[in-house]
Every structure is written in C-alpha cells, then in structure tokens.
Write a protein that holds these residues in place. Structure first.
Motif, short mmCIF file in Angstrom:
data_model
loop_
_atom_site.label_atom_id
_atom_site.label_comp_id
_atom_site.label_asym_id
_atom_site.label_seq_id
_atom_site.Cartn_x
_atom_site.Cartn_y
_atom_site.Cartn_z
N GLU A 499 -46.77 -18.64 -65.63
CA GLU A 499 -45.48 -18.09 -64.93
C GLU A 499 -45.67 -18.37 -63.42
N LYS A 500 -47.13 -18.25 -62.68
CA LYS A 500 -47.28 -18.24 -61.32
C LYS A 500 -47.41 -19.76 -61.12
N LYS A 501 -47.56 -20.97 -61.84
CA LYS A 501 -47.41 -22.29 -61.62
C LYS A 501 -45.91 -22.58 -61.28
N LEU A 502 -45.26 -22.07 -62.42
CA LEU A 502 -43.60 -22.49 -62.45
C LEU A 502 -42.86 -21.89 -61.28
N ALA A 503 -43.47 -20.86 -61.04
CA ALA A 503 -42.83 -19.91 -59.72
C ALA A 503 -43.16 -20.83 -58.35
N ARG A 504 -44.18 -21.14 -58.32
CA ARG A 504 -44.43 -21.98 -57.23
C ARG A 504 -43.79 -23.23 -57.08
N ILE A 505 -43.83 -23.96 -58.13
CA ILE A 505 -43.17 -25.34 -58.32
C ILE A 505 -41.51 -25.11 -57.80
N ARG A 506 -40.88 -23.89 -58.55
CA ARG A 506 -39.78 -23.80 -58.13
C ARG A 506 -39.26 -23.32 -56.85
N GLN A 507 -40.12 -22.79 -56.18
CA GLN A 507 -40.28 -22.15 -54.59
C GLN A 507 -40.20 -23.51 -53.79
N GLU A 508 -41.07 -24.34 -54.11
CA GLU A 508 -41.33 -25.59 -53.41
C GLU A 508 -40.09 -26.42 -53.41
N GLN A 509 -39.88 -26.62 -54.52
CA GLN A 509 -38.36 -27.38 -54.76
C GLN A 509 -37.15 -26.83 -54.22
N ALA A 510 -37.24 -25.55 -54.19
CA ALA A 510 -35.84 -24.63 -53.53
C ALA A 510 -35.98 -25.04 -51.89
N ASP A 511 -37.24 -25.22 -51.51
CA ASP A 511 -37.16 -25.50 -50.05
C ASP A 511 -36.97 -26.97 -49.69
N GLY A 512 -36.76 -27.72 -50.80
CA GLY A 512 -36.29 -29.22 -50.44
C GLY A 512 -37.47 -30.28 -50.66
N ARG A 513 -38.48 -29.66 -51.18
CA ARG A 513 -39.84 -30.62 -51.50
C ARG A 513 -39.87 -31.31 -52.95
N LEU A 514 -40.23 -32.48 -52.99
CA LEU A 514 -40.66 -33.27 -54.25
C LEU A 514 -42.02 -32.49 -54.49
N VAL A 515 -42.43 -32.24 -55.88
CA VAL A 515 -43.66 -31.60 -56.29
C VAL A 515 -44.25 -32.54 -57.31
N ALA A 516 -45.61 -32.42 -57.14
CA ALA A 516 -46.24 -33.29 -58.38
C ALA A 516 -47.36 -32.36 -58.98
N MET A 517 -47.44 -32.48 -60.28
CA MET A 517 -48.70 -31.71 -60.75
C MET A 517 -49.13 -32.40 -61.98
N CYS A 518 -50.51 -32.20 -62.53
CA CYS A 518 -51.19 -32.60 -63.39
C CYS A 518 -51.55 -31.48 -64.53
N GLY A 519 -51.68 -31.90 -65.66
CA GLY A 519 -52.10 -30.73 -66.64
C GLY A 519 -52.32 -31.19 -67.95
N ASP A 520 -53.21 -30.48 -68.84
CA ASP A 520 -53.34 -30.92 -70.15
C ASP A 520 -53.03 -29.78 -71.24
N GLY A 521 -53.18 -28.79 -70.93
CA GLY A 521 -52.86 -27.63 -71.84
C GLY A 521 -51.44 -27.11 -72.20
N ALA A 522 -51.25 -26.62 -73.35
CA ALA A 522 -49.88 -26.28 -73.73
C ALA A 522 -49.33 -25.21 -72.67
N ASN A 523 -50.23 -24.43 -71.89
CA ASN A 523 -49.67 -23.57 -71.05
C ASN A 523 -49.13 -24.17 -69.55
N ASP A 524 -49.56 -25.59 -69.54
CA ASP A 524 -49.30 -26.27 -68.43
C ASP A 524 -47.70 -26.79 -68.61
N ALA A 525 -47.44 -26.94 -69.78
CA ALA A 525 -46.11 -27.71 -70.28
C ALA A 525 -44.90 -27.22 -69.36
N PRO A 526 -44.70 -26.02 -69.13
CA PRO A 526 -43.51 -25.53 -68.47
C PRO A 526 -43.64 -26.22 -67.05
N ALA A 527 -44.61 -25.91 -66.25
CA ALA A 527 -44.70 -26.73 -65.04
C ALA A 527 -44.82 -28.13 -65.00
#
Length: 684
Positions: A499-527
C-alpha cells in the motif's frame, strides 16, 4: 508416455560480432527487397522518394527535356540510392538481432513436452500445442517447454539459452523464485510446471518478435514523428507544385527533373530514412541487456523518467549481510579473535559465513586446517549456532543470546565494551554475532548490508540527469536512513508495504512525474502495474511478470538504471538527427533555388554563396549529398547519441550546438566538395 527432449542448447551470440561480412551482405540484399512499396508504407517519406525516383527514371526516356539525359540519369540513380541507403540502414539494424532470434527459434523447434493427463500420468505432446494452465513434468537434462510457474519440486535450471549466463539457478515451488522460462534446461532433479502462456505469448516469443525489426511495433514517439514528417513532406510538395506556375507566369519554364530533385532535397529524407533504424537499434540495445519490452511505450517512458523506486535488498545492497568489522573482548588478542572466528566459519556455507572467511583471509592471513579434519556443527534454527570441533578445541559463533546460553552467561555478565558494541551494531541495523572458543568469549562480529561498489556514483549521475532516487525497504526507519545515507539516495520509504509503494507512486504521478520501479514478488505487482515503467525480475512471481511492462531475463534489479539510459539514448538520438535533418534544408535552398531560377531571375545569382559551377552541378551535388549523408549517419543511428550526465536544458543546448549548427554547416561544405568533384570529372 515418457518423451525425452533431444535438442541441445544453441550458443547465443550476435552475428554482427561473429560474422560481420554475411551481415552486410544480407543487409544489402534486404535493401533491394524493401523497395517493395508495401514495405515502404511504414516509411512514408522514403515511399515519396521512391515515387519521385520512379518518375525521374521515366522522364529520362521522354524526349525534348530541358535537362541533358546524362544529368537526368545521374539524378535518377542517386534518388534510387537514397532509398536503398535508407533501406540498408534499417536492414542492418534488423540484422544485428536476427542471429539471436534464429538461435532462439532453433532451440524451440521440435520440442516435446510431457503433459500431465492425470496425477502421475503423462503424454508426449509438441510444445507448440501447450496452452495456458497445462501442467508438464520436466526432468534433469530436459528443456522447459514454455513459460510457467513451478507448482512442485526444486531443481537447478540452466538459463544460458535466454540470459547467456551459464551458472545454474535454483527454481522451486512457492516463494518469489518459482517462475521458469521456456527453452531453459533443468540440470538436476525435476519440476512440475504449470504453463502460463499460450503459443506466441511467451518470453521467448516476445524476445524473437523484439529482435526481428520487421515485427517491431512503432512507439508513440515514432508515430508522432512520422506524422510530423508527413506533414512537412506535404507542405514541401505543395510548395514545389506551385513553382512551375510561378515560373510560367514569369515567362520561364522549370525542368520537371529539377523540380523532383528540389522536392526530395527539401523533404526530411535524412531522419525519414534513419527513423526506423534508430528505433530498431534502440530496442536491440535493450535486448542486449536481456530485457524484454512488452510495449515500446515503456522504453520511451524510461527515457523521461523523473523518479526511480529501487528495492534496497539486491539492488542497492548485495542482499546478504557481510562481515564488516570485529571487536575483541577485553584481555583477548586480535589474533585469537581472528583465529576463532575463522575456524568457527570455515565449514559455514552460508553467504554470511563465507563473507567472514573472506574478510579474515584478506585481513589476517593464517594457516587453515583441512576441512576433512574438522567436526562440523551446522547452523540450525533451534540452536542459532554453528562452528567446528578441532583437535579437542571447540569453536562456536552465533546470535548473542545463543552464544551466551552456550557459555552459561547472561547479558549482564557481558564485558561493558562488548555490550556497548553489540548495542551500537543493533541500532545501526547490523547483526552482531558472538564468537567463543573453549568456553571463552572472544569478541563480536559485525554483519551488515553492504552497499554495492559504485552505486553512489550511479545515483549521482542520475541526479545530474534530473532523476530522483527513492529506496524502498522493509527495514526500520533508523536502519533505512543509515543505508540511504551511505548509498546516496534522495529519499527513503521505510517499513514498506504494498500500500505504501502504491501510494507513493500515485502521489508522484499526480504531481506530473513519470515513475519507474522494479520488483519480483507478488506484493510488488500493484506498484509495478501502476508505475509508468515497471521492471519485473524473470525469476520472480508470475504476478509480478504479468503486471510489469519490462521483464529482465537476468533478474538483476540494477538493470533498471541501464534501461533508463537506453530510453534516454533512444529519445536523444531521434531528436538529434531530426534537428540535423531539418537544419540541412537551409543550405539546399542556397544551392537549388538559385540554380532553378537563374535563367528567369539572374539577380538570384547572389544567393549562390557556395559558388557552384552550374545549375546542373548545383542540383546534382545537392542530390548526391542528400543520399550520402544517410550513409554517413548510419553508425550514429545504430550506436545512438551518448547521453552525458546533465540536466535537460544542458542536453538541449548541446544537441542544438552539435546537430543544429552541424546540420547548417555540413551541407555547405559537403555540397561544395561534391560540386568540385563532379566538375573535375566532367559529370556536370
């Protein structure tokens, strides 16, 4: 029915490096094949040039032309060369990945899978007939017939056919290392795999499609640039079409061959001829990194990323805690502590144990007993101790409470200096291990997450490019802050949850920024799904791979930094060569317009700044330069413009200076030199 796979791994190599001559010959052949108008439809500007080349060729046979037949034939030939050179650039870019695609195809042809029809019962079936949800059994020595997820078993898998790395990796059911890739070989034990992709949808299929330029879909940036080039071409077509009526109104006549030449030199043929090659070469660089792009948009977005979310473990740090220091107990020599720690760790095959041995071998070289003479006491979750017995001596190391319990001591009985050091290690996020020998407490070992060498410099370079880095970790805020300060990241998300990862990404995108992320677990899928650029590890969960738009076959989280670099190179190369192509037109005005209207308006001769010999020479020189500049820029289109660590404004100034000013000056010099050569040999 037990059907064994008979194919062996095909060596992965790039044809360009191994056999350069066949690559050039095949590209030359493809240049003629691509003259087919159906293929040139993908390059509208070059289709227009081909049509004008055909018209000029026909005009060569029309009697009564105002232009000498020899000059008309030369113009027609150079127009055909312009199209061929553009086709050659595209074919050369495609050929760089074709060898890898052929190798991947060869490895999957005729592959037989053992599909489960009932528990313990299997049937032989062609791998191409497998569908999502089918379960197959793969044993040692067999190729995995398709992408899937391990649902039972554990085995070592050789992924060299896909990643190029020969060291086997462990794949097992459950956890974040359950995904397997088709065309990789099981080298030990067996696996039961549930297929997760239908034919044409697997990682192998995507990789083949990606490296075969003809099947590569245009990215949004390319489509937009194509629209711009078509618009410019239509404008110049309209301008050229009005020149003949204007000339007749003035009492003159313009040769059709010259008007055709003017049109070709004014339309943006340079970028039009190289645009496809730039895109294919950019995607090829991505393939060489062993990254599969599910969409071209992801690669372009990587070039504009402003925020990078990076997992701490395995990306910023090595992932396994390593020995960084040792502190001896009062009254114990440093040599005694080093010897005790070394002997207690010699038989410890965990990454932590190996790091202690490596640390001591570098710091305190000393004789080591043969391992077969040691009585090994392996680590267990119950005792939380490990060590050896040797020649009547007992050496142990382990968690603080475990060693104290082994020695019959309490926390209060710890020497004060040692107690303070243990507390300091714990507060910094490290792990303290106590070492003892023959009932005596020797000292403490400091294990910590070690930041990867050079990672701080890479983050500094990203910062100069205007990219902010955010470290994501499950550590407590104190530990996270210590690692962040050492690594040089700009921000931290501690005690991270999905939830924290997803909220941070959405916050950055709402401010007009493009965001990149890497992950490997099922808990990373939403972000991963929410991020503009989501890089999933190939050995991670199926959920992560499906949510991301990029998949790293090497499962190296730091690859995200390289993907950003490739994206920036792709965008900058397109922009630089577009600037160069448009700037080229200025010189051509001064070359061709005075030549066209010299008979009608002699006063326009003052615009002949280059002092070209004759109208025929001026027009022919411009056409020749227009064709040769494509050849000259092919290496740059394939290699890409190097992106230096600088902000966007600095990059823009640099490109305008090099490619804008260069695009203005180069034609003046080039056309004049060609004019001198043509005049000297009597071709104009």
């Amino acid at each position: 029915m037990n059907a064994r796979n008979e194919l062996i791994d095909q060596p992965v190599r790039h044809e360009a490096a191994a056999h350069p001559a066949p690559l050039w010959r095949e590209a030359l052949r493809q240049a003629f094949v691509k003259l087919d108008p159906r293929q040139l439809m993908r390059q509208p500007v070059m289709l227009l040039v081909e049509i004008t080349a055909l018209m000029t060729t026909l005009l060569c046979f029309v009697p009564g032309q105002a232009v000498a037949t020899g000059v008309a034939v030369q113009i027609a030939l150079w127009l055909w060369f312009t199209v061929l050179f553009a086709n050659f650039a595209e074919a050369l870019a495609e050929g760089r990945g074709k060898a890898r695609a052929d190798s991947l195809k060869a490895g999957s042809q005729g592959l037989i899978a053992r599909r489960q029809v009932a528990p313990g019962q299997y049937e032989g079936i062609a791998a191409s007939r497998l569908r999502r949800g089918d379960v197959v059994r793969v044993e040692a020595g067999e190729l995995i017939p398709g992408d899937g997820e391990v649902i039972e078993g554990i085995a070592a898998v050789n992924e060299a056919a896909i990643t190029g790395e020969s060291a086997p990796v462990i794949r097992e059911s459950g956890g974040d290392r359950s995904a397997v890739t088709g065309n990789t070989r099981v080298v030990s034990d067996w696996l039961l795999v549930r297929i997760s992709a239908n034919p044409g949808e697997s990682t192998l299929d995507r990789m083949i499609a990606l490296v075969e330029g003809a099947r590569r879909q245009k990215t949004p940036n390319e489509v937009a640039l194509d629209i711009l080039l078509i618009g410019l071409s239509l404008i110049f077509l309209l301008v050229v079409a009005t020149l003949q009526p204007f000339a007749r109104f003035s009492g003159g006549e313009l040769p059709l061959v010259f008007l055709v030449a003017l049109l070709v030199t004014l339309v943006p043929t340079t970028i039009g001829g190289l645009l496809s090659a730039i895109g294919i070469a950019g995607m090829d660089r991505l393939v060489r990194l062993n990254v599969i792009a599910k969409s071209g948009r992801a690669v372009e977005a990587a070039g504009d990323v402003q925020v990078l979310l990076l997992d701490k473990t395995g990306t910023i740090t090595f992932g396994n805690r390593r020995c960084s220091a040792m502190l001896k107990s009062p009254g114990v020599s440093g040599q005694a502590l080093a010897q005790g720690a070394l002997l207690a760790s010699l038989a410890d095959d965990t990454p932590e144990g190996k790091s202690i041995v490596e640390y001591l071998r570098n710091l305190h070289p000393m004789p080591e007993p043969a391992r077969d003479r040691l009585t090994v006491v392996p680590f267990s979750a119950e005792t939380r101790l490990s060590g050896v017995d040797w020649e009547g001596h007992v050496y142990r190391k382990g968690a603080v409470d475990a060693v104290l319990g082994f020695l019959g001591l309490t926390r209060e009985q710890l020497p004060e200096p040692l107690a303070r050091e243990i507390e300091r290690i714990a507060q910094s996020g490290g792990t303290p291990l106590l070492v003892c020998a023959d009932g005596q407490l020797l000292g403490v070992i400091h294990l910590k997450d070690v930041v990867k060498p050079g990672i701080r410099e890479r983050f500094a370079e990203l910062r100069r490019l205007g990219i902010r880095t955010v470290m994501v970790t499950g550590d407590n805020p104190l530990t996270a802050a210590a690692i962040a300060a050492e690594a040089g990241v700009d921000d931290v998300i501690a005690e991270a949850t999905p939830e924290k990862k997803l909220a941070r990404i959405r916050q950055e995108q709402a401010d007009g920024r493009l965001v990149a992320m890497c992950g490997d677990g099922a808990n990373d899928a939403p972000a991963l799904a929410q991020a503009d650029v989501g890089l999933a590890m190939n050995d991670g969960t199926q959920a992560a791979r499906e949510a991301a738009n990029l998949v790293d076959l090497d499962s190296d989280p730091t690859k995200l930094l390289d993907v950003v670099q490739v994206g920036k190179e792709l965008l900058v190369t397109r922009g630089a060569l577009t600037t160069f192509s448009v700037a080229n037109d200025v010189a051509k005005y001064f070359a061709i317009l005075p030549a066209l209207f010299s008979g009608i308006y002699p006063q326009l001769g003052v615009l002949n700044l280059m002092g070209l010999a004759s109208p025929q020479s001026a027009i022919l020189s411009a056409i020749v330069f227009n064709a040769l500049i494509i050849v000259a820029l092919i290496p740059l289109a394939l290699r890409g413009v190097r992106v230096e660590a600088a902000d966007a404004a600095s990059l823009l100034r640099r490109n305008l200076l090099i490619y804008g000013l260069g695009g203005l000056v180069a034609p003046f010099v080039g056309i004049k030199l060609i004019d001198l050569l043509l005049t000297a040999v009597g071709l104009a």
